[in-house]
Design an enzyme around this catalytic site. Structure first.
Site, PDB file in Angstrom:
ATOM      1  N   CYS A  90       0.797  -1.234   0.000  1.00 28.71           N
ATOM      2  CA  CYS A  90       0.000   0.000   0.000  1.00 28.71           C
ATOM      3  C   CYS A  90       0.824   1.276   0.000  1.00 28.71           C
ATOM      4  O   CYS A  90       0.734   2.094  -0.926  1.00 28.71           O
ATOM      5  CB  CYS A  90      -0.930   0.026   1.224  1.00 28.71           C
ATOM      6  SG  CYS A  90      -1.932  -1.451   1.435  1.00 28.71           S
ATOM      7  N   HIS A 151      -2.630   6.765   4.269  1.00 27.68           N
ATOM      8  CA  HIS A 151      -1.495   5.862   4.528  1.00 27.68           C
ATOM      9  C   HIS A 151      -0.174   6.405   3.990  1.00 27.68           C
ATOM     10  O   HIS A 151       0.685   5.643   3.521  1.00 27.68           O
ATOM     11  CB  HIS A 151      -1.770   4.471   3.951  1.00 27.68           C
ATOM     12  CG  HIS A 151      -1.087   3.389   4.740  1.00 27.68           C
ATOM     13  ND1 HIS A 151      -1.017   2.070   4.308  1.00 27.68           N
ATOM     14  CD2 HIS A 151      -0.422   3.407   5.934  1.00 27.68           C
ATOM     15  CE1 HIS A 151      -0.361   1.338   5.190  1.00 27.68           C
ATOM     16  NE2 HIS A 151       0.026   2.139   6.188  1.00 27.68           N
TER      17      HIS A 151
END
Length: 567
Positions: A90, A151
């Site tokens: 990610c 993130h």
């Protein structure tokens, strides 16, 4: 002396000029099905799924999970079959997506086992000197919004400096999760973060507590001659040790599983049962507020990352358990947003994109239930920097009247290409002080060129180069050389079961010299490695890829690393 033309002559010239322009535009429309008028600034809508496998979507061959709205985008637009993430996890993949640069250039690629950001409270994140497409579009007059997962870090030096926050990277509005979904975010789920380390810390805490109790019992019974002050010091030390780690790992849900609106926390911890509906509501509200445009909306789904929390409306509706239910809920959310574009008359004025940040997570299991995705015919999955299953993802574009409908493109493309593509559409200029690895996709998407601009793509696992792809345009071959591959467990299983994810280095990988070579144009599943005996061009291809690696490494500069347990 200046000659002055009669008005009738000027009128005739102007008429002929604009008549010819109109005629050419009309012919292009009727012949190719798209308009040449791409100079106006379109709205830009970017959908990015989390951990979605390329084999999980109907238009990529799945006939059991229902994704009618994503499939609609493919029917009405352009589908890419060789769309490649710049990283198989990610944080680094999204950094590359936002900046158009390999994550190793920004310090968002790790040389240790912590390959993604671990804490909201850490100091690591997308550096302030990196330029995102949101920042350039903001400068071009776009209203920019991010709904969903970030993130990319929050703070640097203090708990509220928000140096890595989306609003410091070009977004005017943010509603979502600064971290990522993990099992710790849901009640009654086993912990996901640093499980082995937590087990050791628990063991050490129990040993220390037992030692203190033994000393106290020995002192009470007279078996041990030790002063109570010393026992008290040991007791205090053991308590401090326990508090030092449990204050973090014991409250992960509170520290990491939060929702924010701009700089303010709105839920701590977040209530998963209402997260999907809130995200959809926020996306709809942003479009309605900015329907007069131009706007950039990045819808960064929390779906379909574990723990796969799905609202009751979709539970048990798919043929693939909770994972399938979660995909179908995400597709429903996509449909609601697309319907809003239709209702507001924005469909033809919006450049829409759908992709996943990397491949499906094969090792995600709950007992015998598969909780991760399917990567179709492609080997490997999430966390594997070289194998196709970890990096080949869905890639769909739609812009009615500008992009042709129902077209499939098999050329190599990258998530990094979104950066230069949307900057071009917004009339912006690419940064000249750094390497941009992405390429503007508009000529390829519109059919004005038949070949991708990418000659080589470099496939990293953390900061370790695992494989390289060479698009040999004159022959049509797509060569792929693997220098490092993960050791599957059990052998031949196709994943690292028993571990949460495959490693990038150490005893968990195999180094290949000469490298494993595949021709993806003939063997997309990478099942038959070539050799000098079976492929006459083997040595030539390996040599050329080797030179490309040397040239690529010359463009890299040392930067501070952003990813570890403590940053």
């Amino acid at each position: 002396m200046i000659a002055v033309l009669p008005c009738t002559v000027i009128a005739a010239i102007l008429f002929r000029r604009y008549f010819l322009m109109a005629l050419i535009s009309c012919l292009l429309w009727n012949t190719f099905g798209f308009s040449t008028a791409v100079d106006s600034k379109p709205n830009i809508l970017l959908f990015l799924a989390d951990d979605l496998g390329i084999g999980d979507v109907g238009c990529y061959g799945n006939n059991t999970i229902r994704t009618p709205n994503i499939d609609r985008l493919a029917r009405e637009g352009v589908k890419l079959t060789q769309h490649i993430a710049a990283a198989p996890l990610c944080t680094p993949s999204r950094a590359a997506f936002l900046t158009g640069r390999y994550p190793i250039r920004s310090g968002m690629a790790s040389s240790n086992q912590y390959r993604a950001l671990q804490w909201n409270a850490g100091s690591g994140g997308l550096p302030a000197n990196e330029t995102t497409f949101a920042r350039i579009l903001q400068q071009q007059g776009y209203t920019t919004g991010l709904i969903g997962k970030w993130h990319q870090g929050v703070n640097c030096e203090s708990f509220n400096d928000h140096c890595h926050h989306p609003l410091n990277h070009g977004f005017d509005y943010f509603y979502g999760m600064p971290f990522t979904l993990i099992s710790n975010c849901q009640e009654n789920k086993p912990p996901e973060m640093d499980v082995a380390l937590q087990d050791r810390l628990w063991l050490y805490s129990q040993i220390i507590a037992l030692a203190v109790l033994t000393l106290a019992a020995g002192r009470l019974t007279g078996l041990v001659s030790i002063r109570w002050k010393i026992i008290a010091c040991f007791t205090l030390a053991s308590c401090l040790f326990f508090i030092s780690w449990y204050s973090s790992y014991g409250f992960v849900q509170r520290w990491n599983c939060i929702l924010m609106r701009n700089h303010d926390i709105t839920e701590q911890p977040m209530r998963l049962e209402r997260t999907a509906s809130i995200m959809l509501k926020e996306a709809v509200s942003f479009i309605k507020r900015n329907r007069h445009g131009p706007f950039l909306l990045f819808v960064s789904f929390l779906h379909v990352h574990t723990p796969l929390f799905t609202t009751v409306k979709f539970l048990g509706k798919s043929h693939h358990g909770l994972y399938g239910d979660n995909i179908e809920e995400m597709d429903w959310m996509v449909g609601k947003i697309l319907d809003l574009l239709d209702k507001e008359g924005l469909k033809n004025h919006t450049f829409t994109y759908f992709a996943s940040d990397h491949g499906g997570h094969l090792e995600a299991q709950d007992g015998s239930a598969q909780m991760g995705g399917w990567n179709g015919i492609y080997k490997g999955g999430k966390g594997m920097g070289g194998w196709e299953g970890g990096i080949r993802v869905p890639g769909i574009f739609r812009w009615p009247g500008v992009l042709p409908a129902g077209i499939v493109i098999n050329e190599p493309t990258s998530l990094m290409d979104i950066f230069p593509t949307v900057v071009h559409l917004a009339g912006g200029i690419l940064p000249q002080d750094r390497v941009i690895d992405g390429r503007n996709l508009m000529p390829l998407l519109q059919g004005r060129t038949q070949k991708s601009e990418h000659k080589f793509l470099f496939h990293y696992c953390g900061s370790y180069l695992h494989a390289v792809r060479w698009h040999q345009k004159d022959s049509g071959a797509v060569w792929k050389a693997h220098y490092v591959t993960p050791v599957f467990h059990p052998a031949g299983a196709g994943a690292c079961y028993g571990k949460r994810i495959c490693p990038c280095f150490g005893e968990g990988v195999t180094h290949h010299d000469p490298p494993l070579l595949f021709d993806l144009s003939r063997d997309p599943s990478e099942s038959q490695p070539l050799s000098a005996d079976t492929e006459p061009l083997f040595d030539t291809v390996i040599e050329r890829i080797g030179r490309a690696i040397e040239e690529h490494r010359m463009t890299l500069t040392a930067v501070p690393q952003q990813l570890s347990r403590i940053v």
